[in-house]
Scaffold this motif. Sequence first.
Motif, short mmCIF file in Angstrom:
data_model
loop_
_atom_site.label_atom_id
_atom_site.label_comp_id
_atom_site.label_asym_id
_atom_site.label_seq_id
_atom_site.Cartn_x
_atom_site.Cartn_y
_atom_site.Cartn_z
N LEU A 86 -40.27 -57.77 -1.79
CA LEU A 86 -39.53 -57.88 -0.53
C LEU A 86 -38.05 -57.59 -0.72
CD1 LEU A 86 -41.05 -61.02 1.20
CD2 LEU A 86 -41.34 -58.63 1.83
N ASN A 87 -37.50 -57.98 -1.87
CA ASN A 87 -36.07 -57.80 -2.13
C ASN A 87 -35.77 -56.57 -2.98
OD1 ASN A 87 -35.48 -60.18 -0.77
ND2 ASN A 87 -35.94 -61.39 -2.58
N HIS A 88 -36.73 -55.71 -3.13
CA HIS A 88 -36.60 -54.56 -4.03
C HIS A 88 -36.10 -53.34 -3.27
CE1 HIS A 88 -37.53 -52.11 -7.50
NE2 HIS A 88 -38.14 -51.26 -6.70
N HIS A 89 -34.90 -52.93 -3.54
CA HIS A 89 -34.34 -51.72 -2.95
C HIS A 89 -33.80 -50.88 -4.09
CE1 HIS A 89 -34.72 -53.46 1.00
NE2 HIS A 89 -34.08 -54.54 0.59
N GLU A 90 -34.59 -49.89 -4.51
CA GLU A 90 -34.21 -49.08 -5.65
C GLU A 90 -33.47 -47.83 -5.20
OE1 GLU A 90 -36.40 -46.84 -9.34
OE2 GLU A 90 -37.33 -48.57 -8.43
N GLU A 91 -32.31 -47.64 -5.77
CA GLU A 91 -31.55 -46.43 -5.51
C GLU A 91 -32.10 -45.31 -6.38
OE1 GLU A 91 -29.13 -46.14 -3.22
OE2 GLU A 91 -29.52 -48.21 -2.67
N ARG A 92 -32.07 -44.11 -5.85
CA ARG A 92 -32.60 -43.02 -6.66
C ARG A 92 -31.58 -42.62 -7.71
NH1 ARG A 92 -33.55 -37.91 -2.77
NH2 ARG A 92 -31.39 -37.58 -2.26
N PRO A 93 -32.06 -42.31 -8.90
CA PRO A 93 -31.14 -41.97 -9.99
C PRO A 93 -30.43 -40.64 -9.74
CG PRO A 93 -33.42 -41.70 -10.68
CD PRO A 93 -33.44 -42.30 -9.32
N ASN A 136 -45.05 -26.51 -6.63
CA ASN A 136 -43.86 -27.01 -7.30
C ASN A 136 -43.84 -28.54 -7.41
OD1 ASN A 136 -41.43 -26.68 -8.62
ND2 ASN A 136 -40.23 -26.76 -6.74
N LYS A 137 -44.63 -29.21 -6.56
CA LYS A 137 -44.63 -30.68 -6.53
C LYS A 137 -45.84 -31.21 -7.27
CE LYS A 137 -42.34 -30.65 -2.10
NZ LYS A 137 -42.57 -30.73 -0.67
N THR A 138 -45.64 -32.33 -7.99
CA THR A 138 -46.76 -32.96 -8.68
C THR A 138 -47.73 -33.54 -7.67
OG1 THR A 138 -45.59 -35.06 -8.81
CG2 THR A 138 -45.31 -33.54 -10.66
N LEU A 139 -48.89 -33.99 -8.14
CA LEU A 139 -49.92 -34.48 -7.22
C LEU A 139 -49.46 -35.71 -6.47
CD1 LEU A 139 -52.78 -34.09 -6.20
CD2 LEU A 139 -53.59 -35.49 -8.09
N PHE A 140 -48.75 -36.61 -7.12
CA PHE A 140 -48.27 -37.84 -6.47
C PHE A 140 -46.77 -37.76 -6.29
CE2 PHE A 140 -52.12 -39.01 -8.83
CZ PHE A 140 -52.88 -39.44 -7.77
N HIS A 141 -46.29 -36.70 -5.69
CA HIS A 141 -44.86 -36.47 -5.52
C HIS A 141 -44.27 -37.41 -4.48
CE1 HIS A 141 -41.15 -34.19 -5.54
NE2 HIS A 141 -41.17 -34.21 -4.22
N ASN A 142 -43.14 -38.01 -4.81
CA ASN A 142 -42.40 -38.87 -3.91
C ASN A 142 -41.05 -38.19 -3.70
OD1 ASN A 142 -40.77 -40.81 -2.73
ND2 ASN A 142 -41.51 -42.47 -4.02
N MET A 189 -37.89 -40.29 -4.82
CA MET A 189 -37.65 -40.66 -6.21
C MET A 189 -37.88 -39.53 -7.22
SD MET A 189 -36.51 -43.67 -6.08
CE MET A 189 -36.50 -44.07 -7.80
N ASN A 190 -38.73 -38.55 -6.91
CA ASN A 190 -39.07 -37.50 -7.86
C ASN A 190 -38.27 -36.24 -7.57
OD1 ASN A 190 -42.26 -38.75 -7.35
ND2 ASN A 190 -41.20 -38.97 -9.28
N ALA A 191 -37.54 -35.80 -8.57
CA ALA A 191 -36.74 -34.58 -8.41
C ALA A 191 -37.59 -33.36 -8.72
CB ALA A 191 -35.55 -34.62 -9.34
N LEU A 192 -37.25 -32.26 -8.08
CA LEU A 192 -37.83 -30.96 -8.39
C LEU A 192 -36.96 -30.32 -9.48
CD1 LEU A 192 -38.62 -29.82 -4.77
CD2 LEU A 192 -40.20 -30.71 -6.47
N ASP A 213 -34.86 -28.03 -9.41
CA ASP A 213 -33.50 -27.70 -8.96
C ASP A 213 -32.81 -28.85 -8.23
OD1 ASP A 213 -35.29 -27.57 -6.90
OD2 ASP A 213 -34.44 -25.78 -5.98
N GLY A 214 -33.37 -30.05 -8.24
CA GLY A 214 -32.74 -31.21 -7.62
C GLY A 214 -33.66 -31.91 -6.65
N TYR A 215 -33.10 -32.92 -5.99
CA TYR A 215 -33.88 -33.69 -5.03
C TYR A 215 -34.05 -32.92 -3.74
CZ TYR A 215 -33.32 -37.83 -7.94
OH TYR A 215 -33.37 -38.72 -8.97
N GLU A 216 -35.15 -33.21 -3.04
CA GLU A 216 -35.33 -32.65 -1.70
C GLU A 216 -34.41 -33.40 -0.75
OE1 GLU A 216 -39.55 -31.98 -0.49
OE2 GLU A 216 -39.88 -33.17 -2.30
N GLU A 217 -33.90 -32.72 0.23
CA GLU A 217 -33.07 -33.38 1.24
C GLU A 217 -33.97 -33.99 2.29
OE1 GLU A 217 -29.85 -33.86 1.00
OE2 GLU A 217 -29.95 -32.80 -0.90
N CYS A 218 -33.80 -35.28 2.53
CA CYS A 218 -34.62 -35.99 3.52
C CYS A 218 -33.90 -35.96 4.85
CB CYS A 218 -34.83 -37.45 3.09
SG CYS A 218 -35.75 -37.61 1.59
N GLU A 219 -34.70 -35.77 5.92
CA GLU A 219 -34.11 -35.80 7.25
C GLU A 219 -33.77 -37.23 7.65
OE1 GLU A 219 -37.59 -34.27 8.68
OE2 GLU A 219 -37.16 -32.26 7.95
#
Length: 113
Positions: free
Chosen positions: A60-67, A88-94, A97-100, A102-108
């Motif tokens: 409940l108190n877990h808020h992980e920042e992406r590295p 380009n993305k792994t089977l369980f791509h997040n 948290m998971n970078a490609l 060339d970098g992280y995907e931009e989230c809307e």
Amino acid sequence: MAALGRLAGVLSRSVAARGRLFSAEAHSEGGSARTWKVLTFLVAFPSVAVAMLNSYLKELNHHEERPEFIPYEHLRIRSKKFPWGDGNKTLFHNSHMNALPDGYEECEDSAHH
């Protein structure tokens, strides 16, 4: 004939003694089964419940920042495309948290992460 009678008496006493021995073992097994049943209900189940509560409250108190993305050469190597999606993305791509390579995907909805 008297010797045969004595032998039969000795054998019958030893068989009776073995019978008492086996019945005592069977009785003690019932006691150990009861002990394990009591331990299961009084120790194991409460321990599992406390562990589940602990992990739930921590989540409940877990808020992980992406590295921070650092483009190391030895990480995220794609020598061949994955057989699913865009390859380009792994089977369980997040995407948070998971970078490609060339970098992280931009989230809307980056305000929610």
